[in-house]
Design a protein around this motif. Structure first.
Motif, PDB file in Angstrom:
ATOM      1  N   ALA A  36     -27.178  -1.695 -28.451  1.00 11.88           N
ATOM      2  CA  ALA A  36     -28.389  -1.940 -29.136  1.00 11.88           C
ATOM      3  C   ALA A  36     -28.604  -0.980 -30.321  1.00 11.88           C
ATOM      4  N   ASP A  37     -28.371   0.381 -30.245  1.00 16.47           N
ATOM      5  CA  ASP A  37     -28.416   1.528 -31.210  1.00 16.47           C
ATOM      6  C   ASP A  37     -27.284   1.600 -31.972  1.00 16.47           C
ATOM      7  N   MET A  38     -26.394   0.744 -31.620  1.00 18.51           N
ATOM      8  CA  MET A  38     -25.052   1.262 -32.483  1.00 18.51           C
ATOM      9  C   MET A  38     -25.129   0.686 -33.744  1.00 18.51           C
ATOM     10  N   PRO A  39     -24.631   1.378 -34.709  1.00 22.67           N
ATOM     11  CA  PRO A  39     -24.492   0.774 -36.181  1.00 22.67           C
ATOM     12  C   PRO A  39     -23.687  -0.615 -36.393  1.00 22.67           C
ATOM     13  N   LEU A  40     -24.013  -1.456 -37.246  1.00 26.80           N
ATOM     14  CA  LEU A  40     -23.437  -2.518 -37.577  1.00 26.80           C
ATOM     15  C   LEU A  40     -21.748  -2.220 -37.437  1.00 26.80           C
ATOM     16  N   TYR A  47     -19.344  -6.648 -28.975  1.00 28.02           N
ATOM     17  CA  TYR A  47     -20.165  -6.509 -27.797  1.00 28.02           C
ATOM     18  C   TYR A  47     -21.216  -7.548 -27.459  1.00 28.02           C
ATOM     19  N   TYR A  48     -21.854  -7.776 -28.794  1.00 28.97           N
ATOM     20  CA  TYR A  48     -22.855  -8.793 -28.623  1.00 28.97           C
ATOM     21  C   TYR A  48     -22.233 -10.160 -28.077  1.00 28.97           C
ATOM     22  N   SER A  49     -21.153 -10.481 -28.481  1.00 35.36           N
ATOM     23  CA  SER A  49     -20.633 -11.785 -28.138  1.00 35.36           C
ATOM     24  C   SER A  49     -20.345 -11.681 -26.880  1.00 35.36           C
ATOM     25  N   TRP A  50     -19.979 -10.712 -26.304  1.00 35.64           N
ATOM     26  CA  TRP A  50     -19.758 -10.519 -24.635  1.00 35.64           C
ATOM     27  C   TRP A  50     -21.015 -10.739 -23.896  1.00 35.64           C
TER      28      TRP A  50
END
Length: 189
Positions: A36-40, A47-50
């Motif tokens: 959630a708080d990772m930079p783009l 990770y979002y896909s997973w």
């Protein structure tokens, strides 16, 4: 002494689904917190896909779990329920609701943010709503709130199971453990 229905073990399918979903829910919750708080970055997108793949899988597993639950209900014995039994019943109902609402809120959020959900990188799921940044932010808040609500209820669920095992010694936890025969409650049937 015979076992009360409330003290008999769940079926292996129900036990397997319970523990599989518990493990996968914990993994996807942790992944959601981490990313959630990772930079783009490419890692964040991966990770979002997973996270989405796991969410879609959990939605499907929840449907299977609900079907198993409805075809072989495991009810408490007796007519009237104690406060503890009523709380357990409502906690389970809310958990089932959340098992559907959380992935659905994530899918809706992705749709509103204009980010397609592509299951396993192979099948693009249809958008459920049109692109709308304000709605996307609201759905993100809802998704996060639902996840933390589930986390609180799961913590209560685990605490109750441990209380049954270590304080009450009533065999309730053993009902959901694979390869463990629950103890009789000692109550006449």
């Amino acid at each position: 002494m015979t076992k009360l229905p409330s003290q008999s073990a769940y079926k292996p399918t129900a036990i397997a689904l319970h523990w599989l979903m518990g493990l996968v829910l914990a993994v996807t919750f942790a992944l959601g917190l981490y990313m959630a708080d990772m930079p783009l970055s490419p890692d964040k997108l991966r990770y979002y896909s997973w996270h989405k793949w796991i969410g879609v899988s959990l939605f499907m597993l929840a449907a299977v779990r609900l079907a198993v639950r409805l075809t072989s209900p495991h009810t408490l014995a007796g007519g009237s329920r104690s406060l503890q039994e009523s709380l357990a019943l409502w906690a389970h109902r809310i958990l089932y609701l959340l098992m559907f609402a959380i992935p659905l809120s994530g899918w809706l959020m992705s749709s509103a943010k204009g980010v397609p959900t592509v299951y396993l990188g192979l099948w693009q799921l249809p958008d459920l709503v049109g692109r709308n940044a304000v709605l996307g932010r609201s759905l993100q808040t809802l998704h996060v709130t639902l996840n933390f609500t589930m986390a609180v209820i799961v913590i209560g669920h685990v605490a109750a199971a441990l209380k049954h095992h270590f304080v009450d010694h009533d065999g309730v936890l053993a009902r959901m453990l694979p390869c463990v025969e629950p103890r009789s409650s000692g109550k006449p049937s």
